[in-house]
Design an enzyme around this catalytic site. Structure first.
Site, mmCIF file in Angstrom:
data_model
loop_
_atom_site.group_PDB
_atom_site.id
_atom_site.type_symbol
_atom_site.label_atom_id
_atom_site.label_comp_id
_atom_site.label_asym_id
_atom_site.label_seq_id
_atom_site.Cartn_x
_atom_site.Cartn_y
_atom_site.Cartn_z
ATOM 1 N N PRO A 97 -14.445 3.828 10.837
ATOM 2 C CA PRO A 97 -13.944 3.977 12.196
ATOM 3 C C PRO A 97 -13.017 2.827 12.599
ATOM 4 O O PRO A 97 -13.174 1.699 12.133
ATOM 5 C CB PRO A 97 -15.209 3.980 13.057
ATOM 6 C CG PRO A 97 -16.264 3.338 12.218
ATOM 7 C CD PRO A 97 -15.888 3.562 10.784
ATOM 8 N N ASP A 98 -12.034 3.143 13.415
ATOM 9 C CA ASP A 98 -11.152 2.113 13.966
ATOM 10 C C ASP A 98 -11.940 1.382 15.044
ATOM 11 O O ASP A 98 -12.251 1.930 16.085
ATOM 12 C CB ASP A 98 -9.913 2.788 14.569
ATOM 13 C CG ASP A 98 -8.972 1.785 15.208
ATOM 14 O OD1 ASP A 98 -9.300 0.581 15.229
ATOM 15 O OD2 ASP A 98 -7.910 2.203 15.678
ATOM 16 N N PHE A 99 -12.256 0.113 14.780
ATOM 17 C CA PHE A 99 -13.162 -0.570 15.715
ATOM 18 C C PHE A 99 -12.506 -0.874 17.047
ATOM 19 O O PHE A 99 -13.164 -1.270 17.989
ATOM 20 C CB PHE A 99 -13.785 -1.819 15.080
ATOM 21 C CG PHE A 99 -12.846 -2.949 14.817
ATOM 22 C CD1 PHE A 99 -12.490 -3.824 15.820
ATOM 23 C CD2 PHE A 99 -12.344 -3.157 13.544
ATOM 24 C CE1 PHE A 99 -11.629 -4.871 15.571
ATOM 25 C CE2 PHE A 99 -11.472 -4.208 13.286
ATOM 26 C CZ PHE A 99 -11.119 -5.061 14.299
ATOM 27 N N ARG A 100 -11.179 -0.666 17.134
ATOM 28 C CA ARG A 100 -10.524 -0.880 18.433
ATOM 29 C C ARG A 100 -10.393 0.401 19.249
ATOM 30 O O ARG A 100 -9.920 0.375 20.373
ATOM 31 C CB ARG A 100 -9.130 -1.486 18.226
ATOM 32 C CG ARG A 100 -9.207 -2.933 17.808
ATOM 33 C CD ARG A 100 -7.835 -3.511 17.517
ATOM 34 N NE ARG A 100 -7.956 -4.651 16.625
ATOM 35 C CZ ARG A 100 -8.286 -5.856 17.016
ATOM 36 N NH1 ARG A 100 -8.520 -6.112 18.289
ATOM 37 N NH2 ARG A 100 -8.394 -6.845 16.157
ATOM 38 N N ASN B 30 -6.323 -4.369 7.316
ATOM 39 C CA ASN B 30 -7.662 -3.904 6.958
ATOM 40 C C ASN B 30 -8.362 -4.881 6.020
ATOM 41 O O ASN B 30 -7.733 -5.520 5.188
ATOM 42 C CB ASN B 30 -7.572 -2.520 6.310
ATOM 43 C CG ASN B 30 -6.946 -1.502 7.251
ATOM 44 O OD1 ASN B 30 -7.023 -1.659 8.466
ATOM 45 N ND2 ASN B 30 -6.306 -0.488 6.695
ATOM 46 N N ASP C 132 -11.022 -3.865 4.109
ATOM 47 C CA ASP C 132 -11.926 -3.030 3.318
ATOM 48 C C ASP C 132 -11.630 -2.967 1.821
ATOM 49 O O ASP C 132 -12.354 -2.299 1.077
ATOM 50 C CB ASP C 132 -11.941 -1.613 3.901
ATOM 51 C CG ASP C 132 -10.532 -1.029 4.061
ATOM 52 O OD1 ASP C 132 -9.681 -1.263 3.177
ATOM 53 O OD2 ASP C 132 -10.288 -0.336 5.072
ATOM 54 N N HIS D 100 -5.793 -10.194 7.704
ATOM 55 C CA HIS D 100 -7.040 -10.441 8.444
ATOM 56 C C HIS D 100 -8.191 -10.802 7.504
ATOM 57 O O HIS D 100 -9.352 -10.711 7.873
ATOM 58 C CB HIS D 100 -7.422 -9.225 9.293
ATOM 59 C CG HIS D 100 -6.517 -9.008 10.471
ATOM 60 N ND1 HIS D 100 -6.596 -7.908 11.292
ATOM 61 C CD2 HIS D 100 -5.501 -9.771 10.968
ATOM 62 C CE1 HIS D 100 -5.664 -7.999 12.242
ATOM 63 N NE2 HIS D 100 -4.985 -9.113 12.057
#
Ligand SMILES: [Zn+2]
Length: 266
Positions: A41-44, A110, A112, A127
């Protein structure tokens, strides 16, 4: 060409493929929208993780310093979820475009590791990533595999050397971005004939400033994202669609083609 706001159709995909072929070198900038199709999920987003977890309480460096166990109560399931996720057609297509010589590098927000797992080689993680975790006490760095082992033994991974709680090597709120990665990203953005933005709303600085650097240096901008971005009017092409579908068609269109030599030394 002027900026256009268009819905995804096959014509736009072939127009994007042609832009990628002609406007070399092509640098890709990816955000959360590339990984949502892998189930991350896009945490924003309003329904994302931060809607349930206050970012200052769980995702800031101050919070980690104050209570690392609490922050790991949030991070432990997240790291497990990120580790189990698989690359989707968007990651696979970008890796193929790099192999075919159409993509110079992927700059990603990302954490991930999915670009690398799909086969992309030139990946700039602005990031940070879950690849490792570092001890704030003694500087010991442990790879993800070891972090998983430590997490299997307890709620938070303790440093094998000094016992302090390890911090994931991802950029927390309130932390500086990794300088070398940001510098490399800027350099790539300035040298790009085309900056292809995929799955980012271009709202988080300094990454959101990269398109400005490309445009100022005479490069062009293409955007594939669901929903608007602040750069839409300045993009040569803008496609509102699924990253996986669009990029898979671009890769398909470019198989057997040759990238055009860059026309200008920048
Ligand atoms: Zn330590």
């Amino acid at each position: 060409m002027t900026g256009r706001h268009v819905l995804n159709d096959s014509h736009d995909n072939s127009e994007l493929a042609e832009l990628v072929r002609l406007r070399q070198p092509c640098v890709v900038l990816t955000g959360a929208g590339v990984s949502t199709e892998s189930g991350i999920p896009d945490f924003r987003s309003p329904t994302g993780l931060w809607a349930r977890f206050d970012p200052l309480e769980y995702g800031s460096i101050e919070a980690f310093r104050a209570d690392p166990l609490k922050v790991w109560s949030f991070y432990k399931p997240r790291v497990a979820m990120l580790t189990e996720a698989e690359p989707n057609p968007a990651h696979v297509a970008l890796a193929e475009l790099e192999r075919l010589g159409f993509v110079e590098a992927v700059v990603t927000q990302n954490i991930d590791l999915l670009h690398g797992r799909a086969g992309s080689r030139e990946v700039v993680e602005v990031h940070g990533s879950i690849r490792s975790a570092t001890c704030p006490g003694c500087g010991e760095r442990e790879p993800l595999e070891r972090v998983h082992q430590l997490l299997a033994e307890g709620d938070a991974p303790a440093c094998p050397v000094c016992g302090e709680i390890l911090k994931p090597d991802v950029v927390f709120f309130g932390e500086l971005l990794p300088a070398a990665a940001i510098e490399r990203a800027s350099e790539l953005a300035r040298s790009a004939g085309l900056l292809l933005v995929v799955g980012s709303t271009l709202e988080v600085y300094p990454v959101a400033g990269l398109p400005e650097e490309t445009l100022a240096a005479g490069g062009q901008l293409a955007i594939v994202n669901r929903g608007p971005t602040p750069y839409d009017a300045r993009a040569t092409l803008r496609i509102d669609g699924s990253a996986g579908e669009v990029l898979a068609r671009v890769a398909e269109a470019l198989r057997g083609e040759q990238p055009q030599e860059p026309q200008h030394a920048r």
